[in-house]
Design an enzyme around this catalytic site. Structure first.
Site, PDB file in Angstrom:
ATOM      1  N   SER A  21      57.496 -10.020  37.144  1.00  0.00           N
ATOM      2  CA  SER A  21      58.583  -9.265  36.172  1.00  0.00           C
ATOM      3  C   SER A  21      59.088  -7.916  36.408  1.00  0.00           C
ATOM      4  O   SER A  21      59.367  -7.614  37.491  1.00  0.00           O
ATOM      5  CB  SER A  21      57.858  -9.548  34.931  1.00  0.00           C
ATOM      6  OG  SER A  21      58.960  -9.484  33.632  1.00  0.00           O
TER       7      SER A  21
ATOM      8  N   GLU B  66      62.426 -19.985  33.434  1.00  0.00           N
ATOM      9  CA  GLU B  66      61.863 -18.681  32.955  1.00  0.00           C
ATOM     10  C   GLU B  66      62.267 -18.309  31.506  1.00  0.00           C
ATOM     11  O   GLU B  66      61.530 -17.606  30.772  1.00  0.00           O
ATOM     12  CB  GLU B  66      62.760 -17.503  33.727  1.00  0.00           C
ATOM     13  CG  GLU B  66      62.335 -17.552  35.415  1.00  0.00           C
ATOM     14  CD  GLU B  66      60.870 -16.922  35.875  1.00  0.00           C
ATOM     15  OE1 GLU B  66      60.586 -16.425  34.900  1.00  0.00           O
ATOM     16  OE2 GLU B  66      60.926 -16.813  36.945  1.00  0.00           O
TER      17      GLU B  66
ATOM     18  N   HIS C 213      58.466 -18.138  32.143  1.00  0.00           N
ATOM     19  CA  HIS C 213      58.229 -16.756  32.682  1.00  0.00           C
ATOM     20  C   HIS C 213      56.796 -16.581  32.479  1.00  0.00           C
ATOM     21  O   HIS C 213      56.219 -16.945  31.294  1.00  0.00           O
ATOM     22  CB  HIS C 213      59.039 -15.645  31.854  1.00  0.00           C
ATOM     23  CG  HIS C 213      58.917 -14.367  32.561  1.00  0.00           C
ATOM     24  ND1 HIS C 213      59.358 -14.372  33.912  1.00  0.00           N
ATOM     25  CD2 HIS C 213      58.501 -13.136  32.171  1.00  0.00           C
ATOM     26  CE1 HIS C 213      59.339 -12.837  34.097  1.00  0.00           C
ATOM     27  NE2 HIS C 213      58.892 -12.197  33.213  1.00  0.00           N
TER      28      HIS C 213
END
Length: 425
Positions: free
Chosen positions: A188, A308, A364
């Site tokens: 990330s 995600e 994610h």
């Protein structure tokens, strides 16, 4: 049992267990206290005697983030644990001896405002078990780390990561690591920072390989966009937008104004908001990292999860995931593949978590338990757990973790090199 290692800055006391040795909260730079919060990281002065490295570090000042019914504490960690000396690393090693083992340096995510080495997901036991030294890094976040202010160095959080990599170069041999076999990897925001290192001349020679997990090679703000955030922050604080004025503001007030910075319109005539309003902080660069790569002879492993955007619970989750991660990942992979020397590998992670009644899916962060080989831990399961009530698929963690270990050791995760047509059409 207790163990001791002698670093150039002084001796540290760690612990040995069945997986190897663990040393925590070792400073790689001086404490960023007071006005130093907005300066480049400075060398740590060292210490006399033996420093206790058996307890976790303080963390960078940060807010608490709430994801509703989903327990994200294994990802974000405990939040702000106060203490000035938080520019530290944790080291998990098979042994602090004269071995020359490959090194993985992990840069955590958290939207440039949260996260730390204390997060349970970043347990390094499996890497030590498999003959790799793992270093996890704390860096400055939020206003001290990324607010763009005239008269002080920009991207101070990135400068912290550079300083930590310098510490690894100079010190990791003490812990049985090979400074010539360093792989930096992040997820990330940490992945976006890792990608930026590939476009940072000062990073040359500090690492041989890089892994970018759900980041973006196009996630940086332009100076114009960053300037809007600075003006908004100064207005919310009631101060002038100067280094002197910001330097007098306590960290508590920086955290208090974060809601006022949420949802700023950062679209300009030349740029969209690369973070789609999810964070007012990012790198600040005139050119995106994917368009300014300078790294040569650096192998890259890069990829995303197939869903995600599901983490954010929005109706247009596919579009959001592509905007935040997919498009910038594709551009970075394509750019790196054109650079001579280093090999490029891509991955797509598709395991669907059963959390939130199956709605979370391959969102994610879901790949992290498999990379760190902790997917069987009970704190990741149950109705609120990141992986949901169902057990993790047998063998998936071993396969994914094994690919990361193989890449750190050989430069190949075990599959064919990147093909832009195959992955991104």
């Amino acid at each position: 049992m207790y163990v001791q290692a002698e670093t150039p800055a002084g001796a540290v006391l760690g612990r040995r267990d069945s997986f190897g040795e663990l040393y925590r909260a070792i400073p790689y730079a001086a404490a960023p206290a007071g006005p130093a919060r907005f300066r480049a990281p400075a060398p740590h002065p060292g210490w006399s005697g033996v420093r206790d490295a058996t307890r976790p570090s303080p963390t960078a000042p940060q807010p608490v983030r709430d994801f509703g019914a989903l327990d994200m504490s294994p990802y974000f960690g405990p939040g702000w644990v106060r203490g000035e000396e938080y520019l530290t690393v944790d080291v998990r090693t098979p042994a602090a001896d004269d071995g020359r083992r490959p090194v993985l340096v992990f840069v955590h995510g958290g939207g440039f405002v949260t996260g730390s080495t204390r997060a349970a997901l970043y347990d390094g036991r499996a890497f030590a078990r498999d003959g790799v030294v793992l270093v996890t890094v704390n860096y400055r976040l939020g206003v001290p780390g990324f607010l763009d202010i005239d008269g002080v160095p920009p991207n101070r959080g990135l400068l912290d990561v550079l300083a930590a990599l310098g510490w690894v170069r100079d010190t990791i041999a003490v812990f049985g690591g090979d400074p010539d076999e360093v792989t930096v990897f992040g997820q990330s925001a940490g992945a976006t920072l890792t990608g930026a290192l590939l476009a940072t001349p000062e990073a040359s020679g500090l690492f041989r390989r890089a892994i970018v997990q759900s980041g973006s090679g196009t996630g940086a703000f332009t100076p114009e966009q960053a300037g809007r955030v600075t003006v908004a922050a100064a207005s919310a604080l009631g101060v002038e937008p100067t280094a002197e004025a910001f330097g007098k503001v306590p960290d508590e007030r920086f955290l208090a104004i974060l809601p006022a910075l949420a949802g700023l319109d950062l679209r300009t005539e030349t740029a969209s908001d690369p973070l789609a309003g999810l964070s007012p902080f990012s790198l600040v660069l005139p050119v995106q990292p994917a368009d300014s790569l300078v790294a040569r002879d650096v192998d890259l492993l890069i990829g995303t999860n197939t869903e995600e955007g599901n983490l954010y619970g929005v109706a247009n989750s596919d579009e959001l995931g592509h905007t935040l991660f997919g498009a910038g990942t594709a551009r970075m992979a394509q750019a790196h593949a054109r650079i001579p020397g280093g090999r490029t590998y891509a991955y797509s992670f598709g395991y669907r978590s059963t959390a939130l009644g199956g709605r979370l899916g391959a969102a994610h962060t879901v790949e992290l338990p498999f990379v760190f080989d902790v997917a069987g831990e009970p704190w990741l399961h149950g109705d609120a757990g990141l992986l949901g009530p169902d057990p993790a698929p047998e063998g998936l963690a071993a396969r994914m973790h094994g690919a990361w270990v193989a890449f750190a050791k050989t430069g190949s995760p075990g599959w064919a090199e990147y093909d832009a047509v195959e992955f991104f059409g």
